[in-house]
Design a protein around this motif. Structure first.
Motif, mmCIF file in Angstrom:
data_model
loop_
_atom_site.group_PDB
_atom_site.id
_atom_site.type_symbol
_atom_site.label_atom_id
_atom_site.label_comp_id
_atom_site.label_asym_id
_atom_site.label_seq_id
_atom_site.Cartn_x
_atom_site.Cartn_y
_atom_site.Cartn_z
ATOM 1 N N PRO A 59 -29.910 10.972 40.043
ATOM 2 C CA PRO A 59 -30.005 11.398 41.452
ATOM 3 C C PRO A 59 -30.891 12.638 41.635
ATOM 4 N N TRP A 60 -32.185 12.462 41.439
ATOM 5 C CA TRP A 60 -33.182 13.522 41.538
ATOM 6 C C TRP A 60 -33.179 14.207 42.902
ATOM 7 N N TRP A 61 -32.750 13.482 43.932
ATOM 8 C CA TRP A 61 -32.748 14.038 45.287
ATOM 9 C C TRP A 61 -31.728 15.156 45.447
ATOM 10 N N ARG A 62 -30.847 15.319 44.462
ATOM 11 C CA ARG A 62 -29.842 16.388 44.509
ATOM 12 C C ARG A 62 -30.337 17.671 43.846
ATOM 13 N N VAL A 63 -31.599 17.710 43.438
ATOM 14 C CA VAL A 63 -32.152 18.893 42.776
ATOM 15 C C VAL A 63 -33.185 19.543 43.696
ATOM 16 N N THR A 64 -32.986 20.831 43.961
ATOM 17 C CA THR A 64 -33.836 21.561 44.903
ATOM 18 C C THR A 64 -34.310 22.870 44.294
ATOM 19 N N SER A 65 -35.132 23.557 45.051
ATOM 20 C CA SER A 65 -35.476 24.929 44.674
ATOM 21 C C SER A 65 -34.248 25.807 44.908
ATOM 22 N N ALA A 66 -34.319 27.042 44.494
ATOM 23 C CA ALA A 66 -33.199 27.967 44.682
ATOM 24 C C ALA A 66 -32.882 28.185 46.155
ATOM 25 N N SER A 67 -33.865 27.998 47.017
ATOM 26 C CA SER A 67 -33.639 28.182 48.456
ATOM 27 C C SER A 67 -33.182 26.904 49.149
ATOM 28 N N GLY A 68 -33.094 25.802 48.396
ATOM 29 C CA GLY A 68 -32.663 24.529 48.977
ATOM 30 C C GLY A 68 -33.804 23.630 49.413
ATOM 31 N N ASP A 69 -35.040 24.101 49.256
ATOM 32 C CA ASP A 69 -36.185 23.276 49.617
ATOM 33 C C ASP A 69 -36.348 22.144 48.602
ATOM 34 N N HIS A 70 -36.809 21.005 49.091
ATOM 35 C CA HIS A 70 -37.020 19.854 48.207
ATOM 36 C C HIS A 70 -38.482 19.466 48.235
ATOM 37 N N PRO A 71 -39.129 19.370 47.063
ATOM 38 C CA PRO A 71 -40.556 19.054 47.028
ATOM 39 C C PRO A 71 -40.883 17.634 47.501
ATOM 40 N N LEU A 72 -39.914 16.747 47.461
ATOM 41 C CA LEU A 72 -40.116 15.356 47.892
ATOM 42 C C LEU A 72 -39.146 15.019 49.018
ATOM 43 N N LEU A 73 -39.074 15.910 49.992
ATOM 44 C CA LEU A 73 -38.065 15.775 51.036
ATOM 45 C C LEU A 73 -38.133 14.433 51.757
ATOM 46 N N ALA A 74 -39.322 13.956 52.064
ATOM 47 C CA ALA A 74 -39.434 12.678 52.780
ATOM 48 C C ALA A 74 -38.788 11.540 51.982
ATOM 49 N N ARG A 75 -38.970 11.552 50.667
ATOM 50 C CA ARG A 75 -38.360 10.520 49.814
ATOM 51 C C ARG A 75 -36.872 10.761 49.614
ATOM 52 N N ALA A 76 -36.460 12.028 49.654
ATOM 53 C CA ALA A 76 -35.049 12.366 49.443
ATOM 54 C C ALA A 76 -34.201 12.100 50.683
ATOM 55 N N LEU A 77 -34.813 12.147 51.866
ATOM 56 C CA LEU A 77 -34.048 12.052 53.113
ATOM 57 C C LEU A 77 -33.110 10.855 53.217
ATOM 58 N N PRO A 78 -33.531 9.638 52.866
ATOM 59 C CA PRO A 78 -32.577 8.526 52.961
ATOM 60 C C PRO A 78 -31.319 8.757 52.114
ATOM 61 N N HIS A 79 -31.493 9.329 50.937
ATOM 62 C CA HIS A 79 -30.356 9.635 50.062
ATOM 63 C C HIS A 79 -29.503 10.733 50.680
ATOM 64 N N TRP A 80 -30.156 11.759 51.207
ATOM 65 C CA TRP A 80 -29.433 12.862 51.827
ATOM 66 C C TRP A 80 -28.618 12.368 53.008
ATOM 67 N N GLU A 81 -29.220 11.515 53.817
ATOM 68 C CA GLU A 81 -28.502 10.985 54.982
ATOM 69 C C GLU A 81 -27.267 10.210 54.551
ATOM 70 N N THR A 82 -27.405 9.394 53.515
ATOM 71 C CA THR A 82 -26.276 8.622 52.992
ATOM 72 C C THR A 82 -25.168 9.538 52.487
ATOM 73 N N GLU A 83 -25.542 10.649 51.852
ATOM 74 C CA GLU A 83 -24.570 11.552 51.240
ATOM 75 C C GLU A 83 -24.116 12.674 52.177
ATOM 76 N N GLY A 84 -24.704 12.755 53.368
ATOM 77 C CA GLY A 84 -24.289 13.778 54.319
ATOM 78 C C GLY A 84 -24.919 15.139 54.112
ATOM 79 N N ILE A 85 -26.007 15.208 53.371
ATOM 80 C CA ILE A 85 -26.722 16.473 53.191
ATOM 81 C C ILE A 85 -27.653 16.643 54.391
ATOM 82 N N GLU A 86 -27.495 17.741 55.094
ATOM 83 C CA GLU A 86 -28.272 17.970 56.309
ATOM 84 C C GLU A 86 -29.484 18.850 56.042
ATOM 85 N N VAL A 87 -30.587 18.515 56.695
ATOM 86 C CA VAL A 87 -31.800 19.317 56.586
ATOM 87 C C VAL A 87 -31.614 20.592 57.412
#
Length: 120
Positions: A59-87
Motif C-alpha cells: 500500500p504505497w499510497w499510505r507513505v507520504t512526506s513528513a508533512s503529509g504530502d504525497h508525490p503521486l497524489l492523483a494516483r493515491a486519491l482513489p485509495h485514500w477515498e476508499t480508506e477515508g484519508i482526506e486531502v
C-alpha cells in the motif's frame, strides 16, 4: 563506495524490511518515509527509492512526506477515498496530525513480519 554509517547498501533484506513495514501501516493511516526508515534503520530517500522500484505490491499510497504530502497524489486519491484519508486544504496531501500512524504502534504491527526475516 562501500556501505558505511552514512550510506546504506540496498540489499534484498533491506528492501523486504521496508516493504513489510509499509504493509503494516493500517488502512486509513499514513506514515512518512522517514518514519518507515527509522523503523528499518535506513534514510527516507532509500525508502522512497525502494517503493518506487518494488512498491507496487504494497500500500504505497499510505507513505507520504513528513508533512503529509504525497508525490503521486492523483494516483493515491482513489485509495485514500476508499480508506477515508482526506486531502488537506492545501491540496498536496493529508494532515499528518489526523491521519499519521502512531510510530510505536506501527513498530509493533511490523515486529512479527520483521522477526520472520531476522530468523530466515
Amino acid at each position: 563506495m562501500p556501505a558505511g554509517p552514512s550510506r546504506t547498501r540496498m540489499d534484498d533484506l533491506t528492501v523486504e524490511r521496508v516493504l513489510r513495514v509499509v504493509e503494516a501501516i493500517p488502512p486509513g493511516q499514513v506514515a512518512a518515509y522517514g518514519e518507515i526508515g527509522a523503523i528499518v534503520g535506513v534514510g527516507p530517500r532509500l525508502v522512497g527509492r525502494i517503493l518506487r522500484t518494488w512498491g507496487s505490491g504494497v500500500p504505497w499510497w499510505r507513505v507520504t512526506s513528513a508533512s503529509g504530502d504525497h508525490p503521486l497524489l492523483a494516483r493515491a486519491l482513489p485509495h485514500w477515498e476508499t480508506e477515508g484519508i482526506e486531502v488537506a486544504t492545501h491540496g498536496r496531501g493529508c494532515r499528518m496530525a489526523h491521519f499519521g500512524a502512531d510510530l510505536e504502534e506501527l513498530r509493533e504491527r511490523a515486529r512479527p513480519a520483521l522477526a520472520e526475516l531476522d530468523e530466515a
